[in-house]
Design an enzyme around this catalytic site. Sequence first.
Site, short mmCIF file in Angstrom:
data_model
loop_
_atom_site.label_atom_id
_atom_site.label_comp_id
_atom_site.label_asym_id
_atom_site.label_seq_id
_atom_site.Cartn_x
_atom_site.Cartn_y
_atom_site.Cartn_z
N GLU A 30 10.27 5.82 3.37
CA GLU A 30 10.49 6.03 4.80
C GLU A 30 11.82 5.47 5.27
OE1 GLU A 30 8.52 3.90 3.41
OE2 GLU A 30 8.42 2.02 4.52
N CYS A 58 4.85 -0.87 -0.13
CA CYS A 58 5.26 -2.27 -0.17
C CYS A 58 4.12 -3.19 0.27
CB CYS A 58 6.52 -2.46 0.67
SG CYS A 58 7.35 -4.03 0.39
N HIS A 63 10.35 1.92 -0.39
CA HIS A 63 10.15 2.46 0.96
C HIS A 63 10.77 3.84 1.12
CE1 HIS A 63 8.76 -1.34 2.78
NE2 HIS A 63 9.65 -1.94 2.01
#
Lengths: 223, 293
Positions: A181, A88, A179
């Site tokens: 994560e 990002c 993302h």
Amino acid sequence: MVASVTQGAGNPIGVLDLQGDVAEHLDHLERLGVAVRLVRTPQDLEHLAGLIIPGGESTCLARLLDIFGMKDRISHEFQRGLKLWGTCAGAILIADTIVGEPSFLPLIDIEIKRNAFGSQLDSFISEASVPRVAPEPIPLTFIRAPKITRVGRGVEILLQRDGYIAAAESPGVLVTVFHPELTPSLAFHQYFALKCGLTPFAAKVPPIDIPWDNRSWTRYTRL
Amino acid sequence: MDEKRYELNVQLAQMLKGGVIMDVVSVEHAKIAEDAGAVAVMALERVPADIRKEGGVARMSDPALIAQIKEAVSIPVMAKARIGHFVEAQILEALKIDYIDESEVLTPADEECHIDKTRFAIPFVCGARNLGEALRRIAEGAAMIRTKGEAGTGNVVEAVRHIRTVNREIRQLVNMPVEEVTGFAKANGFPYERALQVRKLGRLPVVNFAAGGIATPADAALMMQLGCDGVFVGSGIFKSEDPAKRARAIVKATAYFKDPEKVLEASMGLGSAMPGIEISDIPETQILATRGW
């Protein structure tokens, strides 16, 4: 947050720890069993296998990288073989071309458009198959995400969506506008570890890590 | 708001961690804030110090001003609605800003009810002075918390009091046997399930920033070392002598809060900070932190 974290074998993967969702990346890397280091100073960049530039605000990260010599040192280590992954905001920072503004640390030949979906109300989750990364569909989280609008020579598209590119890579750099994560999937982290020449023992990690919950990052910021 | 939307809203706040959110009253301020490295701006007509000085009823800002600021920057834009004023919140949602602050800095519209934030797709941040207040707001749908401090004073003492209170109550929860949680939750007005979650996590389940009185790089680093995930700076920047310089310095000190040499460097030669107010000099009716519960 803990000052530095190391476990596993081989040179560590660094997570740039200036601003953004650092703990979330740390959480995923530790689950994979790779050695991890938080990177705050130029010295922290020595002997890393790879560096993750996390999600956050790219203008803030750019300002912080500009002071204390971090930017030049990342560039220097990259020439010496350091692998990079920008998620990002991180992808914006290392793009060769940012639509409507000067580039910051041009290390991959992509054109990227900042905040290309709209406001937070346009943030969304989705799922897609990325064959190069994992055989199973991967959950995707887009938060005020940018769009990759073009890739240059030597850059391969990993995930093309309607009218934009969501993930791409060159030999030295991985970029994702979403993302990984923030999802239970470890697939992209494992893929990046392999790109860094590491062999995370968790090659047997299930595609979706069941014990993970979306507050897993908080373990780094317990009182 | 469905659960997935709520998670996205919590996760946007996670992206802001380690950052500084700055109050701005004009496009010019917003650009200064963005250039300095703010992770978001709070768009409003008057900073808290001016609201405090001028008195009267403080309401949501003119949406035209908020729209101009949204147009001018690429970082997230937040704006304030009055406590309980769900129509101001509806307007801000229709304006498609990124985050609503249901804020005690504005004059409350409802002294009994806060906004039912679960009815919105847009995320909310709410103020809290203690763990109970934080958990009640989360139960109502807040995706982010900020400790209240005392806005517009340039005095960090209340912000410190509030984060220490939250931390103390979390430690008590973590350390007590589970059978004591029911009574502790009842005595402090914690929603029980949320209390169990905090006990398990050892912290709030959402991002928690400091607010209310932060005026210097040292103040920001103090709040970070006390365990906040980031800071709001309201009047502290644009009521100081050199706002651009101070804004950059506070961003730097927030990122490097653990490194005294870098906070030292950030603290040098900033010109004068905003004038501060001693809390005991404020008439009780003008204390903002006690608005909302």
